[in-house]
Design a protein around this motif. Structure first.
Motif, PDB file in Angstrom:
ATOM      1  N   GLU A   3      29.309 -71.865 -38.876  1.00 42.15           N
ATOM      2  CA  GLU A   3      29.074 -70.756 -39.801  1.00 42.15           C
ATOM      3  C   GLU A   3      27.623 -70.713 -40.289  1.00 42.15           C
ATOM      4  O   GLU A   3      27.057 -69.629 -40.469  1.00 42.15           O
ATOM      5  CB  GLU A   3      30.023 -70.842 -40.997  1.00 42.15           C
TER       6      GLU A   3
ATOM      7  N   ARG B 139      25.390 -68.707 -38.175  1.00 40.16           N
ATOM      8  CA  ARG B 139      25.766 -67.279 -38.263  1.00 40.16           C
ATOM      9  C   ARG B 139      25.186 -66.673 -39.542  1.00 40.16           C
ATOM     10  O   ARG B 139      24.649 -65.563 -39.536  1.00 40.16           O
ATOM     11  CB  ARG B 139      27.294 -67.109 -38.268  1.00 40.16           C
ATOM     12  N   LEU B 140      25.295 -67.402 -40.654  1.00 42.62           N
ATOM     13  CA  LEU B 140      24.761 -66.878 -41.916  1.00 42.62           C
ATOM     14  C   LEU B 140      23.235 -66.776 -41.858  1.00 42.62           C
ATOM     15  O   LEU B 140      22.640 -65.820 -42.361  1.00 42.62           O
ATOM     16  CB  LEU B 140      25.187 -67.781 -43.084  1.00 42.62           C
TER      17      LEU B 140
ATOM     18  N   SER C 136      22.410 -63.821 -39.836  1.00 38.58           N
ATOM     19  CA  SER C 136      22.745 -62.625 -40.630  1.00 38.58           C
ATOM     20  C   SER C 136      21.614 -62.309 -41.599  1.00 38.58           C
ATOM     21  O   SER C 136      21.242 -61.144 -41.790  1.00 38.58           O
ATOM     22  CB  SER C 136      24.031 -62.845 -41.441  1.00 38.58           C
TER      23      SER C 136
ATOM     24  N   SER D  27      30.077 -61.817 -40.871  1.00 41.83           N
ATOM     25  CA  SER D  27      29.112 -62.670 -41.557  1.00 41.83           C
ATOM     26  C   SER D  27      28.008 -61.826 -42.227  1.00 41.83           C
ATOM     27  O   SER D  27      27.630 -62.077 -43.377  1.00 41.83           O
ATOM     28  CB  SER D  27      28.516 -63.640 -40.521  1.00 41.83           C
TER      29      SER D  27
ATOM     30  N   ASP E 161      29.299 -70.707 -50.924  1.00 43.47           N
ATOM     31  CA  ASP E 161      29.417 -70.584 -49.466  1.00 43.47           C
ATOM     32  C   ASP E 161      28.072 -70.661 -48.746  1.00 43.47           C
ATOM     33  O   ASP E 161      28.016 -70.898 -47.556  1.00 43.47           O
ATOM     34  CB  ASP E 161      30.012 -69.213 -49.123  1.00 43.47           C
ATOM     35  N   TYR E 162      27.014 -70.405 -49.463  1.00 43.20           N
ATOM     36  CA  TYR E 162      25.711 -70.280 -48.812  1.00 43.20           C
ATOM     37  C   TYR E 162      24.863 -71.539 -48.923  1.00 43.20           C
ATOM     38  O   TYR E 162      23.797 -71.634 -48.320  1.00 43.20           O
ATOM     39  CB  TYR E 162      24.965 -69.053 -49.380  1.00 43.20           C
TER      40      TYR E 162
ATOM     41  N   LYS F 181      32.616 -61.789 -35.341  1.00 40.20           N
ATOM     42  CA  LYS F 181      32.306 -62.846 -36.325  1.00 40.20           C
ATOM     43  C   LYS F 181      30.952 -62.582 -36.971  1.00 40.20           C
ATOM     44  O   LYS F 181      30.765 -62.793 -38.164  1.00 40.20           O
ATOM     45  CB  LYS F 181      32.250 -64.215 -35.627  1.00 40.20           C
TER      46      LYS F 181
ATOM     47  N   LYS G  74      29.517 -60.043 -45.240  1.00 42.28           N
ATOM     48  CA  LYS G  74      29.792 -60.994 -46.322  1.00 42.28           C
ATOM     49  C   LYS G  74      28.489 -61.359 -47.046  1.00 42.28           C
ATOM     50  O   LYS G  74      28.406 -61.342 -48.267  1.00 42.28           O
ATOM     51  CB  LYS G  74      30.441 -62.258 -45.709  1.00 42.28           C
ATOM     52  N   LEU G  75      27.464 -61.651 -46.256  1.00 40.83           N
ATOM     53  CA  LEU G  75      26.189 -62.052 -46.850  1.00 40.83           C
ATOM     54  C   LEU G  75      25.574 -60.907 -47.654  1.00 40.83           C
ATOM     55  O   LEU G  75      25.069 -61.107 -48.762  1.00 40.83           O
ATOM     56  CB  LEU G  75      25.226 -62.507 -45.740  1.00 40.83           C
TER      57      LEU G  75
END
Ligand SMILES: C[S@@+](CC[C@H](N)C(=O)[O-])C[C@H]1O[C@@H](n2cnc3c(N)ncnc32)[C@H](O)[C@@H]1O
Length: 270
Positions: free
Chosen positions: A121, A124-125, A128, A71, A255-256, A67, A74-75
């Motif tokens: 999430e 996690r972001l 990241s 993440s 998303d952020y 995961k 994606k970031l």
């Protein structure tokens, strides 16, 4: 060691004389899900800490690592990250970063209040982003992480990602000796205040790079909701305001947004 808010300010300029309170909004119902900071008396103690959830399995750790990798990828590909990096390197902010990162020592990045990377999430972001910063900037050294809610699974995955998980709850009271970056996404105001109070002198404050809730927004809430007594837990946040340079993190409704809204870089003095 730490002088009072008034002492520091009167050394520079007279800023505070009245007492008042800042009223802060609840965010995304999250405050209910996380443990509150302890009382002022309890906070004075920096306690030894072990994860509360001591059960883990290899499958759980592998799943969380996967995961995290998703993440990070994606970031890294996101427009949010491009804008974030451009801001650090851009003409306005780069000067502030350079002044603190030219040091002979690599900067330690201290992460407080990351939350549960297994359950949500946003944490996690946020993690990241910290990891990608370390990959991109050679002036970042060790990453140290602490949140009292970290589980054993999370602790193992954090270590697998190259972070060091602290075994002491410092209550945000890390005294800086060299330039240090504090990455404190969406923490309670008390934690920022503890950090400032512990480093309440010019030589220390000017070595801090702080990512966290916008201090300007705390100030705006104070103005909007009135001034009826200075809340002790936010005293240093408010007192340092005139000596703070803040760069807002740009988020749009994507998303952020949830992970980074209302966040800023803070530098104290230039
Ligand atoms: C509002 S939550 C933010 C979590 C996450 N960063 C997010 O944006 O969803 C604040 C976090 O601070 C953590 N926290 C509380 N006391 C702390 C301490 N003494 N040191 C580090 N973190 C602490 C809480 O456990 C919680 O995870």
């Amino acid at each position: 060691m730490a002088a009072s808010a008034e002492t520091l300010i009167s050394d520079q300029h007279k800023v505070l004389d009245d007492e008042w309170t800042i009223v802060l909004p609840l965010r995304n119902n999250q405050r209910r899900k996380f443990p509150k900071l302890k009382s002022a008396e309890q906070q004075k103690e920096q306690t030894q800490w072990v994860p509360t959830d001591l059960e883990t399995t290899q499958e759980r750790e592998q799943l969380l690592m996967k995961k995290m990798q998703i993440s990070i990828e994606k970031l890294e590909k996101s427009p949010f990250f491009t804008v974030f990096m451009d801001q650090i390197r851009g003409p306005e902010a780069s000067d502030y970063f350079l002044k603190r990162t030219r040091s002979e020592h690599k900067l330690t990045m201290v992460i407080y209040g990351i939350g549960s990377i297994e359950s949500y999430e946003s944490p996690r972001l946020q993690l990241s982003l910290a990891i990608l910063m370390k990959r991109r900037f050679d002036w970042i050294g060790e990453i140290e992480v602490f949140d009292p809610i970290i589980s054993l699974t999370e602790s193992k995955v954090l270590k697998g990602l190259g972070c060091c998980v602290l075994s002491v709850n410092e209550q945000g009271r890390r005294q800086v000796v060299n330039p240090t970056m504090f990455f404190m996404p969406h923490c309670e105001a008390e934690l920022y205040d503890n950090l400032l109070k512990t480093n309440w002198k010019y030589e220390n404050l000017k070595q801090i790079i702080l990512f966290g809730n916008s201090f300007e927004k705390y100030e705006q809430h104070r103005s909007v909701f009135g001034c009826s007594g200075l809340d002790d837990s936010r005293k240093h946040i408010v007192s340092i305001q005139p000596f703070t340079k803040e760069f807002e993190i740009c988020t749009v409704l994507d998303d952020y947004f949830r992970a980074f809204h209302g966040s800023s870089w803070h530098f104290f003095y230039h």
